[in-house]
Design a protein around this motif. Sequence first.
Motif, PDB file in Angstrom:
ATOM      1  N   UNK A 143      29.320  45.298  41.870  1.00 45.27           N
ATOM      2  CA  UNK A 143      30.647  45.015  41.046  1.00 45.27           C
ATOM      3  C   UNK A 143      30.302  43.488  40.668  1.00 45.27           C
ATOM      4  N   UNK A 144      31.086  43.122  39.586  1.00 40.69           N
ATOM      5  CA  UNK A 144      30.766  41.797  39.098  1.00 40.69           C
ATOM      6  C   UNK A 144      32.281  41.293  38.481  1.00 40.69           C
ATOM      7  N   UNK A 145      32.884  40.183  39.132  1.00 37.25           N
ATOM      8  CA  UNK A 145      34.374  39.645  38.677  1.00 37.25           C
ATOM      9  C   UNK A 145      34.097  39.477  36.990  1.00 37.25           C
ATOM     10  N   UNK A 146      32.918  39.240  36.742  1.00 38.39           N
ATOM     11  CA  UNK A 146      32.843  38.589  35.294  1.00 38.39           C
ATOM     12  C   UNK A 146      32.647  39.722  34.260  1.00 38.39           C
ATOM     13  N   UNK A 147      32.978  41.200  34.845  1.00 41.39           N
ATOM     14  CA  UNK A 147      32.791  42.205  33.824  1.00 41.39           C
ATOM     15  C   UNK A 147      33.742  42.320  32.596  1.00 41.39           C
ATOM     16  N   UNK A 148      34.859  41.480  32.878  1.00 32.47           N
ATOM     17  CA  UNK A 148      35.779  41.215  31.923  1.00 32.47           C
ATOM     18  C   UNK A 148      35.286  40.383  30.838  1.00 32.47           C
TER      19      UNK A 148
END
Length: 349
Positions: A181-186
């Motif tokens: 996962x990556x918090x910067x997907x958004x």
Amino acid sequence: METPHGAARPADASEAAVIDWLLDSDPSLRWQVERDLTEKPEEVWRQTRARTATEGFGRRLLEQQDADGQWSGGAYFPAQGTAGYPSADDAPRDREGQPWTATTWSLNALRSWGVPPAALGHTAERLEANARWEYEDLPYWAGEVDVCINAFTLLNGLWLGRTKQANADWFVDHQMAEGGWNCEWVEGSSRASVHSTLNALEALLEFERVTGGSPDVRAARHAGEEYLLRRHLLRRLRTGEPLTATTTTFCHPHRHAYSALRALDYFREATVYDGGAEDPRLAEAIDVVRQARQPDGTWLQGRRLGGKVWFEEDAPVGEPSRGVTLRALRVLRWWEGETRAGQARADAF
């Protein structure tokens, strides 16, 4: 030699001396030493854990809670003008990172210290009524778009009885092709992050442990674990080169930050929960932990995550750290087969 927190360093390098040093600590750490390193009877470490609500760090932090259930007037960041908001005259180091005094970080600390959920009374209900995320004013227990924030929400919701299946399913829906996962997907990122992935994994494992989980959540967790294992916890996925130096620099409290030691502690818990054998791809990271041990048998505080705190809970950088030493010893004992399987995450709440 005296540490900044008042208890002498181990008198010698024996493990017994180190454990005595660890036991001479706040109840939030002492009960974990009793459970994981001395293997005291359950009634002993449970009695110590119960003290976390009325003594030491736990009591001090509970006393900082706002009347509306929050800390510092905010969900993830303090509200301006509150006690936990960095003021203009704070020391420069307190402005190096985000403050750690708001609601989510305070809940994370209390939960990690083993404070019984009953000690928080109607906090969950008060947060449902009063707390909103800084992102789009979303309701607190529903989470928002950040992987790490949603992981913390899932963990704290499990602890305080506010978690729904949808909180866990969010991670299934937002898992990346690599498995992490990556918090910067958004922001458009399609590559996973070790920091985001480990936070997600800790939350999903706890969800399974508390609720029994679901096939989709379990598959997502195992795919996330494989993402880290392919990197041997230490290396870049595509090139095999070492990750940043912080990967092998251990700290306590870790807040949101990834390290090889923190990842090993996760795999200790996951392996015991799943009933499998230790994955040989962890061996390189185990060697890193072994090599970091000091001549006196302790591990040092490797770095400090800058930002305002309510109070310090561990040693300064370069000094022996009780939190890091506890985690390193229980990881090595697990790897070497010296810890009873039932001791890993035994009834955390």
